[in-house]
Design a protein around this motif. Structure first.
Motif, mmCIF file in Angstrom:
data_model
loop_
_atom_site.group_PDB
_atom_site.id
_atom_site.type_symbol
_atom_site.label_atom_id
_atom_site.label_comp_id
_atom_site.label_asym_id
_atom_site.label_seq_id
_atom_site.Cartn_x
_atom_site.Cartn_y
_atom_site.Cartn_z
ATOM 1 N N ILE A 113 27.996 45.679 84.961
ATOM 2 C CA ILE A 113 29.131 45.911 85.874
ATOM 3 C C ILE A 113 28.960 45.077 87.143
ATOM 4 O O ILE A 113 29.930 44.486 87.654
ATOM 5 N N VAL A 114 27.727 45.015 87.672
ATOM 6 C CA VAL A 114 27.465 44.173 88.841
ATOM 7 C C VAL A 114 27.818 42.718 88.528
ATOM 8 O O VAL A 114 28.307 41.976 89.390
ATOM 9 N N GLY A 115 27.617 42.321 87.277
ATOM 10 C CA GLY A 115 27.922 40.956 86.857
ATOM 11 C C GLY A 115 29.393 40.602 86.941
ATOM 12 O O GLY A 115 29.753 39.417 86.871
ATOM 13 N N ILE A 116 30.250 41.620 87.067
ATOM 14 C CA ILE A 116 31.679 41.349 87.243
ATOM 15 C C ILE A 116 31.905 40.504 88.503
ATOM 16 O O ILE A 116 32.760 39.605 88.517
ATOM 17 N N PHE A 117 31.131 40.783 89.557
ATOM 18 C CA PHE A 117 31.323 40.074 90.831
ATOM 19 C C PHE A 117 31.041 38.573 90.720
ATOM 20 O O PHE A 117 31.882 37.767 91.119
ATOM 21 N N PRO A 118 29.880 38.147 90.168
ATOM 22 C CA PRO A 118 29.698 36.691 90.029
ATOM 23 C C PRO A 118 30.704 36.062 89.077
ATOM 24 O O PRO A 118 31.066 34.887 89.232
ATOM 25 N N GLY A 119 31.176 36.847 88.083
ATOM 26 C CA GLY A 119 32.222 36.339 87.201
ATOM 27 C C GLY A 119 33.492 36.041 87.977
ATOM 28 O O GLY A 119 34.121 34.985 87.795
ATOM 29 N N LEU A 120 33.856 36.947 88.880
ATOM 30 C CA LEU A 120 35.050 36.752 89.706
ATOM 31 C C LEU A 120 34.832 35.666 90.758
ATOM 32 O O LEU A 120 35.776 34.973 91.142
ATOM 33 N N VAL A 121 33.585 35.529 91.227
ATOM 34 C CA VAL A 121 33.272 34.440 92.158
ATOM 35 C C VAL A 121 33.582 33.099 91.501
ATOM 36 O O VAL A 121 34.246 32.234 92.076
ATOM 37 N N GLY A 122 33.123 32.936 90.252
ATOM 38 C CA GLY A 122 33.349 31.689 89.535
ATOM 39 C C GLY A 122 34.831 31.398 89.343
ATOM 40 O O GLY A 122 35.292 30.273 89.582
ATOM 41 N N ILE A 123 35.585 32.423 88.953
ATOM 42 C CA ILE A 123 37.012 32.242 88.709
ATOM 43 C C ILE A 123 37.745 31.882 89.999
ATOM 44 O O ILE A 123 38.531 30.927 90.053
ATOM 45 N N CYS A 124 37.498 32.650 91.063
ATOM 46 C CA CYS A 124 38.186 32.408 92.342
ATOM 47 C C CYS A 124 37.767 31.083 92.966
ATOM 48 O O CYS A 124 38.609 30.322 93.462
ATOM 49 N N TYR A 125 36.467 30.793 92.930
ATOM 50 C CA TYR A 125 35.968 29.563 93.549
ATOM 51 C C TYR A 125 36.472 28.328 92.807
ATOM 52 O O TYR A 125 36.912 27.348 93.417
ATOM 53 N N TYR A 126 36.428 28.365 91.479
ATOM 54 C CA TYR A 126 36.879 27.207 90.705
ATOM 55 C C TYR A 126 38.391 27.035 90.777
ATOM 56 O O TYR A 126 38.892 25.918 90.658
ATOM 57 N N GLN A 127 39.123 28.146 90.980
ATOM 58 C CA GLN A 127 40.560 28.024 91.224
ATOM 59 C C GLN A 127 40.802 27.384 92.585
ATOM 60 O O GLN A 127 41.696 26.549 92.749
ATOM 61 N N CYS A 128 39.984 27.745 93.555
ATOM 62 C CA CYS A 128 40.059 27.139 94.888
ATOM 63 C C CYS A 128 39.778 25.643 94.816
ATOM 64 O O CYS A 128 40.487 24.837 95.421
ATOM 65 N N VAL A 129 38.740 25.266 94.049
ATOM 66 C CA VAL A 129 38.382 23.859 93.890
ATOM 67 C C VAL A 129 39.526 23.059 93.282
ATOM 68 O O VAL A 129 39.708 21.884 93.566
ATOM 69 N N GLN A 130 40.315 23.738 92.441
ATOM 70 C CA GLN A 130 41.445 23.071 91.789
ATOM 71 C C GLN A 130 42.568 22.757 92.783
ATOM 72 O O GLN A 130 43.330 21.812 92.592
ATOM 73 N N LEU A 131 42.655 23.545 93.869
ATOM 74 C CA LEU A 131 43.793 23.448 94.782
ATOM 75 C C LEU A 131 43.475 22.777 96.116
ATOM 76 O O LEU A 131 44.385 22.328 96.809
ATOM 77 N N VAL A 132 42.203 22.741 96.489
ATOM 78 C CA VAL A 132 41.823 22.113 97.766
ATOM 79 C C VAL A 132 40.665 21.154 97.511
ATOM 80 O O VAL A 132 39.992 21.244 96.476
ATOM 81 N N PRO A 133 40.386 20.229 98.429
ATOM 82 C CA PRO A 133 39.231 19.333 98.266
ATOM 83 C C PRO A 133 37.933 20.119 98.121
ATOM 84 O O PRO A 133 37.773 21.195 98.713
ATOM 85 N N ALA A 134 37.007 19.582 97.325
ATOM 86 C CA ALA A 134 35.736 20.262 97.083
ATOM 87 C C ALA A 134 34.969 20.514 98.375
ATOM 88 O O ALA A 134 34.283 21.533 98.520
ATOM 89 N N SER A 135 35.082 19.602 99.343
ATOM 90 C CA SER A 135 34.370 19.750 100.619
ATOM 91 C C SER A 135 34.880 20.948 101.407
ATOM 92 O O SER A 135 34.134 21.590 102.152
#
Length: 301
Positions: A81-103
Motif C-alpha cells: 500500500i505504501v508503494g502506491i505513493f511512489p507509483g503515483l510519483v512516477g505517473i505525476c512526475y512523468y506527466q509533468c515532464v511531458q508538459l514542461v521542460p525537464a529542467s
C-alpha cells in the motif's frame, strides 16, 4: 575518513542517477511512447529486478535471516500500500515532464522539501525550527527564479505545474510513510514489496495492454530497463550503503546533486533552454537545502 569518503561518493552517485531520469523520459516521449508505457515498463522491470536480487540475497544469507524470525514483522500488504505513493510519483512526475521542460519538472518535484516540513508539523506535530522556516522561504524564492516565473520568454503549462506539485506531494507522503513502516525487514525485500504496490497502481490506472502490442525489440524496453536501473534499483541500494556511513545531514546535501544534474542533462542532452536566472534559482535552492544541515555537519567534524 575513507568510509566517509566512500559513503559520500555513493550517495552522490545515487543522486546523479535520479537526476538523469527526466531526460530519459523525454527521449521516450520523443520516440512516440505514452505515459502509461513509460511508467508501466519501468515499474515492471524494477519489480522483477528487485525481487530477483532479494531472492538471490536471501538464498546466500539464509542462516542470518533465520535468527531474526522471532521479531515481529510488518504485514507485507502494508508495504504494498505504501508503494502506491511512489507509483503515483512516477505517473505525476512523468506527466509533468511531458508538459514542461525537464529542467523545470525537477524543480517542481523538489518542492517536497518544504511540503514535508508542513506535513511534519500538521500531522506529526513536529514544530519546524527557525532555520527550517528560513530554508522553506529560500526554497520557494529560488523555485520561482528557477522555474522562470519572472522570465517572459518562458511559458509555463499550468497543467504540467499542477502534476509537478502533485508528484512532490506524493513523494512527501512516500517519505513520511516508508520511513516508519517495515524498517525491520531486509532492505531489498522492503523495496521489492513497495515497487510491487507501485506496479499494481500503475497497471490499474494504465492497463498493460501495450505488452501485447509492442515488439520485444522496441526501444521502450531498452529505455524502461534504463529507467528501472537508474531510478528503482541503483539509487536505493547506493543510499542504503552510503547514508549510514556519513549520516542523514550530509546525505541530504549530497542528494541535492539530483537537481543540478537534471538541469544540466536537460541543457546538454535535450538541448532545452536554461536561462541565467534559472541557474541562479538552482544555486539558491541548493543553498537552502544545505542551510539547516550545516550546524550538524560542524558538530561531526
Amino acid at each position: 575518513m575513507k568510509d566517509q569518503f566512500i559513503g559520500g561518493f555513493l550517495v552522490f552517485l545515487g543522486a546523479c542517477s535520479f537526476g538523469v531520469l527526466s531526460s530519459i523520459v523525454k527521449t521516450a516521449y520523443h520516440a512516440g511512447y505514452t505515459l502509461g508505457e513509460v511508467t508501466g515498463v519501468q515499474c515492471f522491470f524494477g519489480m522483477l529486478m528487485l525481487w530477483g536480487l532479494h531472492l538471490i540475497f536471501r538464498t546466500r544469507h539464509k542462516t542470518k535471516d533465520s535468527v531474526s524470525n522471532n521479531t515481529p514483522k510488518t504485514k507485507k500488504w502494508k508495504l504494498c500500500i505504501v508503494g502506491i505513493f511512489p507509483g503515483l510519483v512516477g505517473i505525476c512526475y512523468y506527466q509533468c515532464v511531458q508538459l514542461v521542460p525537464a529542467s523545470i519538472a525537477i524543480i517542481l518535484l523538489m518542492q517536497y522539501l518544504w511540503i514535508s516540513v508542513i506535513i511534519d508539523f500538521v500531522v506529526f506535530k513536529n514544530r519546524p525550527s527557525k532555520l527550517q522556516l528560513l530554508a522553506v522561504i529560500v526554497i520557494i524564492a529560488g523555485s520561482c527564479l528557477a522555474a522562470g516565473i519572472f522570465n517572459n520568454e518562458i511559458r509555463l503549462n499550468l497543467k504540467g505545474c499542477a502534476f509537478g506539485f502533485l508528484a512532490a506531494l506524493m513523494y512527501t507522503l512516500f517519505i513520511s510513510t516508508s520511513s516508519k513502516i517495515g524498517n525491520e525487514l531486509p532492505k531489498l525485500e522492503k523495496s521489492a514489496l513497495m515497487i510491487t504496490g507501485a506496479c499494481i497502481i500503475t497497471f490499474l490506472i494504465f492497463p498493460p495492454l501495450f505488452f501485447f502490442k509492442l515488439n520485444i525489440s522496441d526501444q521502450i524496453y531498452q529505455l524502461g530497463l534504463l529507467l528501472a536501473l537508474l531510478g528503482t534499483v541503483i539509487p536505493p541500494f547506493l543510499f542504503s550503503v552510503g547514508i549510514p556511513k556519513i549520516g542523514i545531514s550530509l546525505s541530504a546535501i549530497l542528494s541535492a546533486a539530483e537537481l543540478p544534474v537534471a538541469v544540466m542533462s536537460s541543457y546538454f542532452y535535450l538541448k532545452e533552454s536554461v536561462y541565467g536566472i534559472q541557474w541562479l534559482g538552482v544555486i539558491i535552492i541548493l543553498f537552502a537545502i544545505a542551510l539547516p544541515n550545516l550546524k550538524h555537519i560542524k558538530k561531526s567534524i
